[in-house]
Design a protein around this motif. Structure first.
Motif, PDB file in Angstrom:
ATOM      1  N   MET A  89       4.119   8.733  -5.372  1.00  0.00           N
ATOM      2  CA  MET A  89       3.607   7.067  -5.496  1.00  0.00           C
ATOM      3  C   MET A  89       3.696   6.947  -3.836  1.00  0.00           C
ATOM      4  SD  MET A  89       7.415   5.934  -6.258  1.00  0.00           S
ATOM      5  CE  MET A  89       8.398   6.012  -5.086  1.00  0.00           C
ATOM      6  N   LYS A  90       3.042   7.854  -3.071  1.00  0.00           N
ATOM      7  CA  LYS A  90       2.851   7.813  -1.617  1.00  0.00           C
ATOM      8  C   LYS A  90       1.788   6.565  -1.240  1.00  0.00           C
ATOM      9  CE  LYS A  90      -0.385  11.739  -1.222  1.00  0.00           C
ATOM     10  NZ  LYS A  90      -0.011  12.372  -2.399  1.00  0.00           N
ATOM     11  N   VAL A  92       0.948   3.792  -3.366  1.00  0.00           N
ATOM     12  CA  VAL A  92       1.789   2.535  -3.786  1.00  0.00           C
ATOM     13  C   VAL A  92       3.011   2.141  -2.761  1.00  0.00           C
ATOM     14  CG1 VAL A  92       3.220   1.395  -5.492  1.00  0.00           C
ATOM     15  CG2 VAL A  92       1.313   2.828  -6.218  1.00  0.00           C
ATOM     16  N   SER A  93       3.397   3.146  -2.554  1.00  0.00           N
ATOM     17  CA  SER A  93       4.912   2.782  -1.488  1.00  0.00           C
ATOM     18  C   SER A  93       4.194   2.267   0.001  1.00  0.00           C
ATOM     19  CB  SER A  93       5.572   4.190  -1.112  1.00  0.00           C
ATOM     20  OG  SER A  93       6.046   4.679  -2.661  1.00  0.00           O
ATOM     21  N   THR A  94       3.321   2.909   0.274  1.00  0.00           N
ATOM     22  CA  THR A  94       2.766   2.695   1.737  1.00  0.00           C
ATOM     23  C   THR A  94       2.188   1.261   1.620  1.00  0.00           C
ATOM     24  OG1 THR A  94       1.888   4.828   1.331  1.00  0.00           O
ATOM     25  CG2 THR A  94       1.518   3.535   3.522  1.00  0.00           C
ATOM     26  N   LEU A  96       2.852  -1.153  -0.460  1.00  0.00           N
ATOM     27  CA  LEU A  96       4.153  -2.029  -0.740  1.00  0.00           C
ATOM     28  C   LEU A  96       4.958  -2.292   0.608  1.00  0.00           C
ATOM     29  CD1 LEU A  96       5.541  -1.485  -4.133  1.00  0.00           C
ATOM     30  CD2 LEU A  96       4.325  -3.526  -3.366  1.00  0.00           C
ATOM     31  N   ALA A  97       4.969  -1.194   1.213  1.00  0.00           N
ATOM     32  CA  ALA A  97       5.790  -1.334   2.680  1.00  0.00           C
ATOM     33  C   ALA A  97       5.056  -2.181   3.529  1.00  0.00           C
ATOM     34  CB  ALA A  97       6.019   0.176   3.213  1.00  0.00           C
TER      35      ALA A  97
END
Lengths: 167, 101, 690
Positions: A89-90, A92-94, A96-97
């Motif tokens: 999920m890199k 999506v995570s990036t 979102l962050a």
């Protein structure tokens, strides 16, 4: 002079952080974390918090990071074993962050001129930083201090139990 | 001209975000823990900056406690990683999914 | 009558009671009693009844001629119950439990208790070796009770109680050897055929009650007079004919006679008492009692007479070819009963009763003597296996010979006088009927002497082992034979014909009972107008009788091979008569099998429809419903439960997927939450005024 130091240390910190997060080699990540922590210590110094500057280096770098390195050595697997550094999920995570960062950035940006702070404390400029901390710590914050000591005791016991070969 | 407080806030925010990305993204749990240390450091910077601009030491004392806590947490967390590694031979977060439904 | 009645007349109700008590005693504890005790009890009770009957008779005689009626009502059995007659009027039906002694019933009770006592004594010897000794005497006493009730009744319903009672006892006694199928079948046949007659009798009782308003014998006469019924009124005829149906059943006339020959399955004393002397005469007694009704209906009288005559000759013809000694006597009884009804049919009721009395003596004697013969021959009843017994069992022989002379009608034995009285009256009324009676008399003489010759005379055809055991019967059996023989000789002397001096005491005695007194007096004078005509008739009948005896002697003593040759040459006819004109077979096909078919049909109905549809159907229905219930329970009730759980399962999918064990997923969710919070605070801050 202030701002030069500030920009230097902050650049160092951010760069180290980014590198730490992206390195394949864990030892490299650990080293870059050390440099990030050292940069943070520099920031502390620039902010005239000498005690914290020293504590940061001794405790954080000298204690915690050494511990990290020990454990890295203990669990270091062959690099070729994991092909993927980043999980699935890199993106999506990036994103979102980034969104989070964006939100907070917007908040800070809009209010950057309206932070009603006192003048750069002259009192802080006094070379009595450690004294003040000691006074505050052992007078106003005695209870948290004791509790923190118990916390460390518990953590110590816990760490010993967790790491033992046989319980 | 002293550095305006908001510079420190932006620095703290940047480190914080990078730390969050590291926690969420990296597979190696040791790197995750290191990212968490990074987040705690960002918070420390914030606290100390405000302590400096308010003129009190409370922020710094809070920062001391945070460092204490970070130490304790790192110790215990690494102990857990060691114990887990002994059992499962892995340090990858993807492979640590036994606590599922 | 306010003066209290003398003892015996006041206690006529004891006469049936004595045998009833001993019958009950036999029922309750007869099993445990020894034969001696049974003898004392049962024979003793009949003896007591006889003494009371004799006493009552003499006390009745002491009363003036016109008042010879003694009534005794014990209790009100059926109180007056109202009902609506056909014409809408309100009538009452009542029946007291009452007894009546008048000349007719006095004669009857003397015959019943007298002959009954003799037969009881005889039975103690005859049945001595049989099993069920107490049972036999219990039934016999019960029969005595029923017969005496029948005879002493003062109304038709109490008489019917006795009527049914004697029928039941007849069934019980015919089927005494119930282990033998033929015996139990004969008992059933007797009872069922009797029932057919009883239906007619009951209808007669109901019609009498509806028409005349009373069923009391004393009140019927006055009711008929008051009703002003014309002679030949169809209602009266209907009553008379219905009552005659009952009489035909009980007294074995055509077409209901078929039970009497089969009834010979019972022990010989039973045949003597019930099927010769008493029960079968109940029909004649009843017709005589109801003579008021019959005399108002010439049609009915004609029917009675014709049937009586035809039955007489029909039965006699069958009796001629029978080989079983008791069967010959049975058909003879049917024939003689025909004579009695013939007498009633021509209005000579007293002649009928007179013949009833003499018949009781000689027929009873004939049966008892036949029993003695059978006893001597260790059970042999087929006359073809008898012969030459006269010297060996002399007492039996001489008494039986006397009885045969009586029945054949030899002067001056009892049978001659009574039969002659009947034939005389018949000649006056209807020559055709007289002719039939005349020839029957000849046939009677023939077959009776055939019996005597085959049994006692000629070559002995007895089986070898049986021959060794031939012995005279014990005294208990012989004494009644002798007494009855004496009565067979002298019994007829109660009514001596006019030409020889005339003694019509008997007829006079019965006068009050007969509706038309001058008719009775006519009987006393006798004869077709002149005494000379009467003498002619007497000589004619005696001549035929002697001829019959001669034929019997010729065929069975002189030329014994002749009967066989005659039988062969008349083969078809012989077979027809030997098989009783196949009447039993015809009845079987017409009635008995139809009844069985009904039974089978009902059985099939029960099996297929009631059991099939009903029971099995109910079972099938229950199973079907239970299957439906099971489906409902599985799919609807359980289904709703399972549906609920499946809905929860489906709804829980997204929630479940969240917890996949991956820390980083959880942390991502935290960050998302954080984003949410930040956005919310932004919004609040924005709204608050920036």
């Amino acid at each position: 002079m202030d701002s030069v130091l500030f920009y230097f240390f902050s650049a160092l910190a951010i760069a180290s952080a980014v590198l730490m997060v992206t390195r394949r080699n864990i030892v490299h990540s650990a080293v870059f974390l050390i440099t990030a922590l050292l940069a943070t210590a520099g920031i502390f110094l620039q902010l005239q918090a000498e005690f914290l500057f020293v504590v940061q280096i001794i405790l954080y770098v000298g204690g915690i990071m050494v511990l990290f390195v020990f454990v890295i050595m203990l669990v270091n697997l062959d690099l070729s074993l994991h092909l993927m550094q980043f999980n699935r999920m890199k993106f999506v995570s990036t994103i979102l962050a980034a969104v989070l960062a964006g939100q907070l950035f917007t908040a800070f940006w809009i209010t950057r001129n309206s932070l009603n702070l006192g003048p750069r404390g002259e009192a802080m400029a006094q070379p009595h930083n450690t004294e003040s901390i000691a006074q505050a710590l052992f007078q106003n914050y005695m209870l948290p201090f004791e509790i923190a000591s118990i916390l460390l005791l518990v953590a110590m016991i816990g760490a010993v139990v967790m790491a033992k070969r046989k319980v | 001209m002293p550095v305006a407080i908001d510079h420190y806030l932006f620095l703290s925010l940047a480190l914080f975000s990078i730390g969050v990305v590291g926690v969420l993204t990296r597979r190696n749990v040791i790197v995750m823990l290191m990212s968490i240390e990074l987040i705690l450091n960002a918070v420390n910077i914030n606290l100390v900056a405000f302590s400096r601009y308010w003129g009190t030491v409370d922020g710094q004392i809070f920062a001391i406690f945070i460092i204490t806590d970070a130490a304790a947490e790192a110790a215990v967390g690494l102990g857990i990683i060691l114990a887990f590694f002994r059992n499962r031979e892995t340090v990858l977060a993807d492979e640590m999914d036994m606590m599922r439904w | 009558m306010n003066t209290p009645l003398p003892y015996f007349l006041d206690h006529i109700w004891l006469i049936p009671l004595f045998p009833l008590l001993t019958a009950a005693a036999m029922l309750f504890f007869g099993r445990r009693l020894k034969n001696d005790v049974v003898n004392y009890l049962c024979v003793g009770s009949v003896a007591l009844s006889f003494i009371h009957s004799v006493g009552a008779f003499f006390q009745l005689l002491s009363l003036p001629a016109g008042e010879r009626v003694a009534s005794k009502i014990l209790f009100d059995w059926i109180p007056a119950t109202p009902f609506h007659a056909a014409d809408g009027s309100l009538r009452y039906f009542s029946a007291p439990w009452g007894f009546q002694l008048d000349p007719l019933s006095a004669v009857m009770i003397l015959i019943v208790t007298g002959v009954g006592l003799l037969i009881h004594v005889y039975s103690t010897g005859y049945m001595a070796q049989e099993g069920g000794y107490y049972r036999f005497f219990g039934y016999l006493n019960l029969f005595m009770f029923s017969m005496l009730m029948l005879v002493l009744a003062n109304n038709m319903l109490v008489m019917f109680v006795g009527w049914e009672g004697v029928g039941t006892c007849s069934y019980l006694l015919i089927g005494f050897y119930f282990h033998k199928k033929s015996a139990s079948d004969a008992g059933k046949k007797a009872f069922i055929v009797n029932r057919v007659g009883d239906a007619g009798f009951l209808l007669g009782i109901f019609m009498t009650s509806a028409l005349l308003g009373t069923i009391n014998f004393n009140e019927i006469g006055p009711a008929l007079a008051n009703g002003h019924f014309a002679s030949g009124d169809p209602r009266i005829t209907a009553i008379a004919l219905l009552l005659f149906v009952g009489a035909a059943g009980k007294s074995a006339q055509i077409p209901l006679y078929v039970w009497l020959p089969d009834a010979m399955e019972g022990p010989t004393p039973v045949s003597a008492l019930i099927h010769a002397a008493t029960m079968v005469t109940a029909g004649v007694y009843m017709v005589t009692r109801m003579n008021y009704v019959y005399q108002l209906s010439p049609t009915a009288l004609e029917v009675v007479g014709v049937i009586g005559a035809i039955t007489a000759i029909f039965a006699a013809s069958i009796g001629v070819v029978q080989n079983d000694i008791k069967k010959v006597l049975a058909y003879s009884t049917v024939s003689q009963l025909g004579y009695m009804f013939l007498a009633c049919g021509v209005g000579a009721f007293t002649a009928g009763i007179f013949h009833l009395m003499t018949h009781a003596f000689f027929k009873g004697l004939l049966f008892l003597a036949a029993g003695s013969v059978i006893h001597a021959l260790s059970g042999e009843q087929d006359m073809r296996k008898m012969g030459g017994l006269a010297k060996k069992i002399p007492v039996t022989y001489w008494t039986m010979l006397i009885a045969t002379l009586a029945i054949a009608g030899i002067f001056p034995f009892a049978g001659f006088l009574s039969k002659d009285l009947i034939l005389g009256k018949t000649y006056e009324k209807d020559v055709m009927l007289w002719l039939i009676g005349y020839f029957t008399a000849g046939m009677t003489a023939f077959y009776m002497f055939r019996l005597i010759f085959m049994t006692f005379h000629g070559q002995s055809r007895v089986d070898h082992e049986v021959e060794h055991h031939i012995h005279e019967s014990p005294k208990s059996m012989l004494i009644p034979l002798v007494i009855l023989a004496a009565l067979s000789i002298t019994g007829g002397w109660l009514s001596w014909p006019e030409i020889f001096g005339g003694n019509s005491r008997f007829v006079h005695f019965l006068e009050p009972v007969i509706a038309v007194p001058h008719l009775a007096r006519e009987e006393a004078t006798k004869g077709p107008g002149s005494p000379l005509g009467e003498l002619k008739l007497m000589l004619l009948s005696e001549g035929l009788v002697v001829l019959g005896i001669f034929f019997a002697w010729y065929l069975y003593i002189k030329r014994t091979s002749l009967p066989g040759k005659i039988a062969k040459s008349l083969n078809g006819f012989y077979e027809l008569v030997y098989h009783k004109y196949y009447v039993d077979e015809i009845y079987d096909a017409m009635f008995v099998n139809r009844a069985k078919d009904l039974g089978l049909a009902l059985g099939a109905f029960d099996r297929n429809i009631v059991d099939g549809l009903g029971v099995n159907g109910a079972g099938w229905l229950t199973r079907a419903i239970s299957r439906l219930s099971m489906w409902w329970d599985t799919w609807i009730v359980d289904g709703s439960v399972r549906l609920g759980s499946r809905i929860v399962w489906i709804l829980s999918f997204p929630v479940r997927m969240i917890q996949d064990g991956s820390m980083q997923h959880y942390m991502l969710l935290i960050v998302i939450g954080l984003l949410g919070f930040a956005a919310y605070y932004f919004h609040l801050w924005h709204v608050a005024g920036h």
